[in-house]
Design a protein around this motif. Structure first.
Motif, mmCIF file in Angstrom:
data_model
loop_
_atom_site.group_PDB
_atom_site.id
_atom_site.type_symbol
_atom_site.label_atom_id
_atom_site.label_comp_id
_atom_site.label_asym_id
_atom_site.label_seq_id
_atom_site.Cartn_x
_atom_site.Cartn_y
_atom_site.Cartn_z
ATOM 1 N N TYR A 1 -15.270 -9.538 16.105
ATOM 2 C CA TYR A 1 -14.551 -9.450 14.835
ATOM 3 C C TYR A 1 -15.525 -9.204 13.700
ATOM 4 O O TYR A 1 -16.717 -9.469 13.805
ATOM 5 N N THR A 2 -14.991 -8.676 12.620
ATOM 6 C CA THR A 2 -15.754 -8.473 11.399
ATOM 7 C C THR A 2 -15.477 -9.659 10.492
ATOM 8 O O THR A 2 -14.321 -10.031 10.291
ATOM 9 N N LEU A 3 -16.537 -10.257 9.968
ATOM 10 C CA LEU A 3 -16.392 -11.413 9.088
ATOM 11 C C LEU A 3 -16.720 -11.011 7.657
ATOM 12 O O LEU A 3 -17.783 -10.448 7.388
ATOM 13 N N GLN A 4 -15.781 -11.304 6.766
ATOM 14 C CA GLN A 4 -15.995 -11.085 5.335
ATOM 15 C C GLN A 4 -15.839 -12.430 4.639
ATOM 16 O O GLN A 4 -14.780 -13.043 4.733
ATOM 17 N N GLN A 5 -16.894 -12.900 3.997
ATOM 18 C CA GLN A 5 -16.809 -14.156 3.263
ATOM 19 C C GLN A 5 -16.738 -13.826 1.781
ATOM 20 O O GLN A 5 -17.583 -13.090 1.257
ATOM 21 N N VAL A 6 -15.713 -14.368 1.136
ATOM 22 C CA VAL A 6 -15.428 -14.038 -0.260
ATOM 23 C C VAL A 6 -15.519 -15.307 -1.105
ATOM 24 O O VAL A 6 -14.781 -16.274 -0.872
ATOM 25 N N LYS A 7 -16.421 -15.278 -2.073
ATOM 26 C CA LYS A 7 -16.565 -16.410 -2.974
ATOM 27 C C LYS A 7 -15.282 -16.569 -3.787
ATOM 28 O O LYS A 7 -14.732 -15.594 -4.275
ATOM 29 N N GLY A 8 -14.774 -17.782 -3.872
ATOM 30 C CA GLY A 8 -13.575 -18.048 -4.652
ATOM 31 C C GLY A 8 -12.276 -17.960 -3.859
ATOM 32 O O GLY A 8 -11.230 -18.377 -4.340
ATOM 33 N N LYS A 9 -12.328 -17.421 -2.651
ATOM 34 C CA LYS A 9 -11.119 -17.355 -1.813
ATOM 35 C C LYS A 9 -10.775 -18.768 -1.359
ATOM 36 O O LYS A 9 -11.656 -19.553 -1.056
#
Length: 56
Positions: A13-21
């Motif tokens: 899988y592709t992991l996207q970590q988003v600040k504030g989510k």
């Protein structure tokens, strides 16, 4: 690319970590594969735990 094992199947899988989510989302697309978007503060262990819980 991170992986996760569900039974005998290994899922990339592709992991996207988003600040504030505030929550985690898991999107499965036929051609694109699996994309996990999570809050920036979640560690890999927490993400893996959620994936194992949601896999079925």
């Amino acid at each position: 690319m991170p992986t996760f094992q569900f039974g005998t199947t290994v899922i990339e899988y592709t992991l996207q970590q988003v600040k504030g989510k505030e929550d985690i989302s898991i999107v499965v697309e036929w051609m694109e594969g699996v994309t996990v978007t999570s809050p920036g503060h979640l560690g890999q262990e927490e993400i893996d735990h959620i994936l194992r819980k949601k896999a079925p």
